[in-house]
Design an enzyme around this catalytic site. Structure first.
Site, PDB file in Angstrom:
ATOM      1  N   ASN A 101     -14.305  -1.144  18.180  1.00 49.40           N
ATOM      2  CA  ASN A 101     -15.332  -0.839  19.158  1.00 49.40           C
ATOM      3  C   ASN A 101     -16.609  -1.569  18.751  1.00 49.40           C
ATOM      4  O   ASN A 101     -17.277  -1.158  17.803  1.00 49.40           O
ATOM      5  CB  ASN A 101     -15.580   0.683  19.175  1.00 49.40           C
ATOM      6  CG  ASN A 101     -16.733   1.030  20.108  1.00 49.40           C
ATOM      7  OD1 ASN A 101     -17.341   0.146  20.709  1.00 49.40           O
ATOM      8  ND2 ASN A 101     -17.028   2.297  20.223  1.00 49.40           N
ATOM      9  N   PRO A 102     -16.948  -2.681  19.415  1.00 49.97           N
ATOM     10  CA  PRO A 102     -18.116  -3.467  19.002  1.00 49.97           C
ATOM     11  C   PRO A 102     -19.427  -2.791  19.380  1.00 49.97           C
ATOM     12  O   PRO A 102     -20.501  -3.207  18.981  1.00 49.97           O
ATOM     13  CB  PRO A 102     -17.951  -4.773  19.796  1.00 49.97           C
ATOM     14  CG  PRO A 102     -17.222  -4.356  21.028  1.00 49.97           C
ATOM     15  CD  PRO A 102     -16.333  -3.185  20.643  1.00 49.97           C
ATOM     16  N   ASN A 137     -12.701   3.420  27.258  1.00 46.87           N
ATOM     17  CA  ASN A 137     -11.313   3.765  27.612  1.00 46.87           C
ATOM     18  C   ASN A 137     -10.378   2.575  27.636  1.00 46.87           C
ATOM     19  O   ASN A 137      -9.246   2.690  28.083  1.00 46.87           O
ATOM     20  CB  ASN A 137     -11.258   4.494  28.962  1.00 46.87           C
ATOM     21  CG  ASN A 137     -11.882   5.875  28.837  1.00 46.87           C
ATOM     22  OD1 ASN A 137     -11.752   6.512  27.789  1.00 46.87           O
ATOM     23  ND2 ASN A 137     -12.602   6.301  29.846  1.00 46.87           N
ATOM     24  N   ASP A 160     -16.422   8.787  15.922  1.00 47.78           N
ATOM     25  CA  ASP A 160     -15.523   9.872  16.357  1.00 47.78           C
ATOM     26  C   ASP A 160     -15.089   9.666  17.806  1.00 47.78           C
ATOM     27  O   ASP A 160     -13.986  10.030  18.189  1.00 47.78           O
ATOM     28  CB  ASP A 160     -16.240  11.210  16.211  1.00 47.78           C
ATOM     29  CG  ASP A 160     -16.573  11.484  14.748  1.00 47.78           C
ATOM     30  OD1 ASP A 160     -17.560  12.168  14.480  1.00 47.78           O
ATOM     31  OD2 ASP A 160     -15.847  10.979  13.870  1.00 47.78           O
ATOM     32  N   GLY A 202     -19.269   4.235  13.133  1.00 49.63           N
ATOM     33  CA  GLY A 202     -19.913   4.941  14.255  1.00 49.63           C
ATOM     34  C   GLY A 202     -21.238   5.531  13.823  1.00 49.63           C
ATOM     35  O   GLY A 202     -21.830   5.068  12.847  1.00 49.63           O
ATOM     36  N   SER A 203     -21.633   6.597  14.553  1.00 43.70           N
ATOM     37  CA  SER A 203     -22.938   7.198  14.268  1.00 43.70           C
ATOM     38  C   SER A 203     -22.814   8.430  13.389  1.00 43.70           C
ATOM     39  O   SER A 203     -23.611   8.645  12.497  1.00 43.70           O
ATOM     40  CB  SER A 203     -23.607   7.598  15.582  1.00 43.70           C
ATOM     41  OG  SER A 203     -23.585   6.496  16.433  1.00 43.70           O
ATOM     42  N   ASP A 463     -16.149  16.388  20.551  1.00 44.62           N
ATOM     43  CA  ASP A 463     -16.017  15.231  19.647  1.00 44.62           C
ATOM     44  C   ASP A 463     -16.969  14.105  20.053  1.00 44.62           C
ATOM     45  O   ASP A 463     -16.632  12.938  19.953  1.00 44.62           O
ATOM     46  CB  ASP A 463     -14.585  14.675  19.655  1.00 44.62           C
ATOM     47  CG  ASP A 463     -13.618  15.658  19.018  1.00 44.62           C
ATOM     48  OD1 ASP A 463     -12.444  15.308  18.833  1.00 44.62           O
ATOM     49  OD2 ASP A 463     -14.048  16.778  18.728  1.00 44.62           O
TER      50      ASP A 463
HETATM   51  C1  1PX Z   1     -33.997  20.045   9.618  1.00 44.74           C
HETATM   52  C2  1PX Z   1     -32.649  19.558   9.138  1.00 44.74           C
HETATM   53  C3  1PX Z   1     -31.578  19.890  10.135  1.00 44.74           C
HETATM   54  C4  1PX Z   1     -30.270  19.289   9.698  1.00 44.74           C
HETATM   55  C5  1PX Z   1     -29.165  19.761  10.610  1.00 44.74           C
HETATM   56  C6  1PX Z   1     -27.882  19.093  10.213  1.00 44.74           C
HETATM   57  C7  1PX Z   1     -26.743  19.555  11.097  1.00 44.74           C
HETATM   58  C8  1PX Z   1     -25.740  18.437  11.189  1.00 44.74           C
HETATM   59  C9  1PX Z   1     -24.446  18.952  11.717  1.00 44.74           C
HETATM   60  C10 1PX Z   1     -23.563  17.782  12.064  1.00 44.74           C
HETATM   61  C11 1PX Z   1     -22.486  18.189  13.021  1.00 44.74           C
HETATM   62  C12 1PX Z   1     -21.516  17.076  13.144  1.00 44.74           C
HETATM   63  C13 1PX Z   1     -20.551  17.335  14.262  1.00 44.74           C
HETATM   64  C14 1PX Z   1     -20.004  15.996  14.653  1.00 44.74           C
HETATM   65  C15 1PX Z   1     -19.716  15.706  15.932  1.00 44.74           C
HETATM   66  C16 1PX Z   1     -19.276  14.298  16.223  1.00 44.74           C
HETATM   67  O1  1PX Z   1     -17.932  14.293  16.604  1.00 44.74           O
HETATM   68  C17 1PX Z   1     -20.138  13.768  17.355  1.00 44.74           C
HETATM   69  C18 1PX Z   1     -19.719  12.350  17.733  1.00 44.74           C
HETATM   70  O2  1PX Z   1     -19.767  11.553  16.633  1.00 44.74           O
HETATM   71  P1  1PX Z   1     -19.892   9.920  16.854  1.00 44.74           P
HETATM   72  O3  1PX Z   1     -21.337   9.720  17.252  1.00 44.74           O
HETATM   73  O4  1PX Z   1     -19.546   9.303  15.535  1.00 44.74           O
HETATM   74  O5  1PX Z   1     -18.952   9.532  17.975  1.00 44.74           O
HETATM   75  N1  1PX Z   1     -21.508  13.752  16.861  1.00 44.74           N
HETATM   76  C19 1PX Z   1     -22.416  14.508  17.512  1.00 44.74           C
HETATM   77  O6  1PX Z   1     -22.165  15.154  18.508  1.00 44.74           O
HETATM   78  C20 1PX Z   1     -23.782  14.516  16.899  1.00 44.74           C
HETATM   79  C21 1PX Z   1     -24.101  15.951  16.475  1.00 44.74           C
HETATM   80  C22 1PX Z   1     -25.585  16.057  16.234  1.00 44.74           C
HETATM   81  C23 1PX Z   1     -25.929  15.503  14.897  1.00 44.74           C
HETATM   82  C24 1PX Z   1     -26.976  16.345  14.218  1.00 44.74           C
HETATM   83  C25 1PX Z   1     -28.320  16.348  14.917  1.00 44.74           C
HETATM   84  C26 1PX Z   1     -29.446  16.460  13.944  1.00 44.74           C
HETATM   85  C27 1PX Z   1     -30.219  17.759  14.172  1.00 44.74           C
HETATM   86  C28 1PX Z   1     -31.702  17.553  13.909  1.00 44.74           C
HETATM   87  C29 1PX Z   1     -32.468  18.845  14.118  1.00 44.74           C
HETATM   88  C30 1PX Z   1     -33.944  18.600  13.893  1.00 44.74           C
HETATM   89  C31 1PX Z   1     -34.705  19.906  13.699  1.00 44.74           C
HETATM   90  C32 1PX Z   1     -36.008  19.648  12.922  1.00 44.74           C
HETATM   91  C33 1PX Z   1     -37.149  20.479  13.435  1.00 44.74           C
HETATM   92  C34 1PX Z   1     -38.429  20.326  12.621  1.00 44.74           C
HETATM   93  N1  ADP Z   2     -16.394  -2.107  24.287  1.00 45.70           N
HETATM   94  C1  ADP Z   2     -16.944  -0.940  24.667  1.00 45.70           C
HETATM   95  N2  ADP Z   2     -17.987  -0.905  25.526  1.00 45.70           N
HETATM   96  C2  ADP Z   2     -18.529   0.281  25.883  1.00 45.70           C
HETATM   97  N3  ADP Z   2     -18.134   1.482  25.424  1.00 45.70           N
HETATM   98  C3  ADP Z   2     -17.104   1.480  24.566  1.00 45.70           C
HETATM   99  C4  ADP Z   2     -16.464   0.295  24.145  1.00 45.70           C
HETATM  100  N4  ADP Z   2     -15.470   0.629  23.297  1.00 45.70           N
HETATM  101  C5  ADP Z   2     -15.490   1.966  23.186  1.00 45.70           C
HETATM  102  N5  ADP Z   2     -16.482   2.482  23.948  1.00 45.70           N
HETATM  103  C6  ADP Z   2     -16.875   3.916  24.074  1.00 45.70           C
HETATM  104  O1  ADP Z   2     -17.991   4.144  23.189  1.00 45.70           O
HETATM  105  C7  ADP Z   2     -18.025   5.551  22.881  1.00 45.70           C
HETATM  106  C8  ADP Z   2     -18.601   5.813  21.506  1.00 45.70           C
HETATM  107  O2  ADP Z   2     -17.840   5.152  20.565  1.00 45.70           O
HETATM  108  P1  ADP Z   2     -18.060   5.550  19.018  1.00 45.70           P
HETATM  109  O3  ADP Z   2     -17.261   4.585  18.242  1.00 45.70           O
HETATM  110  O4  ADP Z   2     -17.821   7.006  18.833  1.00 45.70           O
HETATM  111  O5  ADP Z   2     -19.594   5.240  18.751  1.00 45.70           O
HETATM  112  P2  ADP Z   2     -20.671   6.339  18.275  1.00 45.70           P
HETATM  113  O6  ADP Z   2     -20.203   6.836  16.952  1.00 45.70           O
HETATM  114  O7  ADP Z   2     -21.939   5.579  18.211  1.00 45.70           O
HETATM  115  O8  ADP Z   2     -20.646   7.404  19.352  1.00 45.70           O
HETATM  116  C9  ADP Z   2     -16.589   6.018  23.011  1.00 45.70           C
HETATM  117  O9  ADP Z   2     -16.588   7.061  23.984  1.00 45.70           O
HETATM  118  C10 ADP Z   2     -15.815   4.824  23.548  1.00 45.70           C
HETATM  119  O10 ADP Z   2     -14.957   5.233  24.626  1.00 45.70           O
END
Ligand code: 1PX
Ligand code: ADP
Ligand code: CA
Length: 507
Positions: A101-102, A137, A160, A202-203, A463
């Site tokens: 995924n670029p 997709n 993810d 990813g992120s 996710d």
């Molecule tokens: C004040 C310090 C607060 C630290 C809170 C840390 C809580 C981090 C929990 C991380 C949950 C991870 C669940 C992962 C879900 C991932 O599947 C999903 C997709 O990942 P991808 O982007 O690689 O595709 N990632 C997400 O939905 C991102 C979840 C949100 C990340 C954490 C957000 C940071 C919260 C910052 C709160 C700031 C409050 C500060 C107020 C002074």
């Molecule tokens: N070439 C592409 N262009 C646009 N979106 C894409 C591409 N390849 C994958 N995606 C979509 O990007 C989304 C996020 O991908 P991911 O690798 O999880 O990045 P991040 O961790 O930043 O969310 C996924 O839902 C995927 O379906």
């Protein structure tokens, strides 16, 4: 044995299990090498090199090598032959399908793969078909067409969301080939046995971090090369009789759902988008009213408050899976779904999170539920009730330190095998109350984030992808997919030895 690796180890033998050997090669000796040390008086010496996994701290793996010299060419070839045959016998992948995924994370997917992963795959003589996705997709759709039996595994380079896409493609393909209709929430889904490898680019990368112990492309590539296999629970999400999504990490409503919704518009910020939206969502402090009903997971032997968490070869996962299949044999799916009581909880929540794994990630090293298990057939349902911003901040901060994040009066956690949720708004709609006022009022609130009243409804973060509806039915499928991973290893002794010998080195 002439050691060519890091000098600090040559005072002791290094023991490498053959399952962690990456490759064996005959070593071409150039003139210079021949004249080293005591070998120069020998006739033409022979040598072979063993490339193997060296384990560093924090679950980081690196490729190291050691060269064995001997005078007898026949003996040398026997060793090479014996080791190669040994490698052939293990379940190491030979043919992989790779999706890059670029677009995800910091948009480094392509360079991460080409610079860090491809050289290791070719060292291990793994042949790959690489697809760089052109749109969302693309990978999922492609998986319905490829000749899947030709591959030993599928690798996704991304976050993810990319893993989720590949997983949906593989599971969808399996059900389609077996004639199972995914829309039926009670359908006996067919397991997907082809392993999936994740190269983190990813992120958040919480799936990779929670199943390997670190978000590092080389470490993940080595877990793929050695042919690890880690089963993983998968939750199926339905809305009435319509299939929505599968989830392996976080199903979050409220806080994490609002963060995701807000961050989708800011993908150009890369991983930072979550911190920005996180702060914004934290300040808006919205709560949501709704009803949750769930079936406790009676078959599991662990609990969310356990001190020790899921580790490689986890006993709790094994025992729970055995008890689940025992239950299944005795009384089948019918009994299990109907007989066991559903607990119902109504209330106002800041966040409703259902996690199939700890969700440990760089932001929160112990995760949303530190004692959740990868393969025990259950999910941890965390309910964070309405509370003050200050209390909610204390709760969040505990995700980043060693304090127990469940030790708050407004936080409840349950280990469940299925649950349902309906938001109060949709309940009101059902009772066809004229909600014109509510909608307008809701709109008013959305434009003025300062107020923290109960606005319409949040979205589900599945996710890292948003779901279309807020009323969902979720069921956990035990050990439904397999990863090229082995769970998080206990701090192994040679890690201690590593720190010990490096301390000696300093003294
Ligand atoms: C004040 C310090 C607060 C630290 C809170 C840390 C809580 C981090 C929990 C991380 C949950 C991870 C669940 C992962 C879900 C991932 O599947 C999903 C997709 O990942 P991808 O982007 O690689 O595709 N990632 C997400 O939905 C991102 C979840 C949100 C990340 C954490 C957000 C940071 C919260 C910052 C709160 C700031 C409050 C500060 C107020 C002074
Ligand atoms: N070439 C592409 N262009 C646009 N979106 C894409 C591409 N390849 C994958 N995606 C979509 O990007 C989304 C996020 O991908 P991911 O690798 O999880 O990045 P991040 O961790 O930043 O969310 C996924 O839902 C995927 O379906
Ligand atoms: Ca689980």
């Amino acid at each position: 044995m002439r050691m060519r690796q890091n000098p600090q180890f040559d005072r002791k033998n290094c023991f490498v299990p053959t399952s962690e050997i990456i490759a064996v090669e005959e070593t071409e000796l150039n003139k210079k090498q021949r004249n080293i040390g005591k070998w120069q008086k020998m006739a033409k010496p022979h040598a072979f090199t063993v490339y193997y996994v060296k384990k560093a701290r924090n679950h980081r793996w690196r490729c190291s090598d050691v060269t064995f010299w001997c005078v007898d060419e026949h003996l040398c070839n026997q060793w090479i032959q014996a080791l190669k045959e040994l490698l052939e016998m293990q379940s190491k992948p030979k043919q992989l399908l790779v999706y890059i995924n670029p677009y995800g994370g910091k948009r480094q997917g392509k360079s991460i793969y080409e610079q860090k992963v491809a050289p290791l795959f070719s060292l291990a003589s793994i042949s790959t078909d690489v697809v760089i996705t052109e749109h969302a997709n693309h990978a999922k759709d492609n998986l319905f067409e490829v000749n899947i039996n030709k591959y030993d595994g599928v690798v996704c380079v991304g976050g993810d969301g990319m893993f989720s896409e590949v997983m949906h493609g593989l599971i969808g393909r399996m059900q389609k080939d077996s004639g199972i209709d995914q829309n039926n929430p009670k359908a006996p889904l067919v397991q997907c046995n082809i392993r999936i490898g994740i190269i983190p680019a990813g992120s958040t990368d919480c799936i990779c971090y929670s199943t390997v112990g670190i978000s590092d492309p080389v470490t993940s590539a080595l877990h793929i090369i050695v042919g690890d296999c880690q089963p993983l629970d998968v939750s199926s999400v339905h809305h009435n009789n319509t299939f929505l999504k599968y989830s392996v990490s976080l199903l979050g409503y409220g806080f994490y759902g609002d963060i995701l919704k807000d961050s989708e518009k800011k993908r150009w910020m890369g991983p930072m988008r979550y911190d920005y939206s996180g702060l914004k969502t934290f300040l808006s402090h919205h709560y949501y009213e709704g009803t949750i009903s769930f079936q406790p997971a009676k078959h599991t032997v662990g609990s969310p408050q356990d001190k020790d968490s899921c580790r490689t070869g986890c006993y709790i996962c094994k025992k729970s899976e055995q008890q689940l299949s025992q239950q299944y044999k005795e009384c089948g799916l019918k009994h299990e779904e109907d007989e066991e009581e559903w607990k119902v909880i109504k209330g106002k929540f800041l966040a409703i999170n259902a996690v199939n794994m700890s969700c440990a990630c760089p932001r929160s090293p112990k995760g949303l539920s530190p004692a959740a298990h990868l393969a025990d057939g259950s999910a941890d349902l965390i309910l964070v009730r309405k509370c003050s911003r200050f209390d909610f901040l204390r709760y969040l901060v505990r995700h980043t330190n060693q304090d127990d994040q469940f030790d708050f009066s407004f936080v409840d956690v349950y280990r469940v095998k299925s649950f349902q949720f309906t938001s109060k708004l949709s309940e009101d709609n059902e009772s066809n109350v004229t909600d014109i006022g509510k909608k307008r009022f809701g709109q008013f609130c959305r434009d003025h984030p300062a107020c923290c009243c109960n606005i319409a409804s949040s979205t589900w973060n599945c996710d890292g992808e948003t779901l279309d509806s807020s009323a969902i039915q979720v069921r956990v499928h035990c050990q439904f997919v397999k990863l090229f991973a082995r769970g998080i290893e206990e701090n192994s002794k040679d890690e201690a030895a590593y720190s010990q010998s490096s301390i000696e080195q300093l003294l």
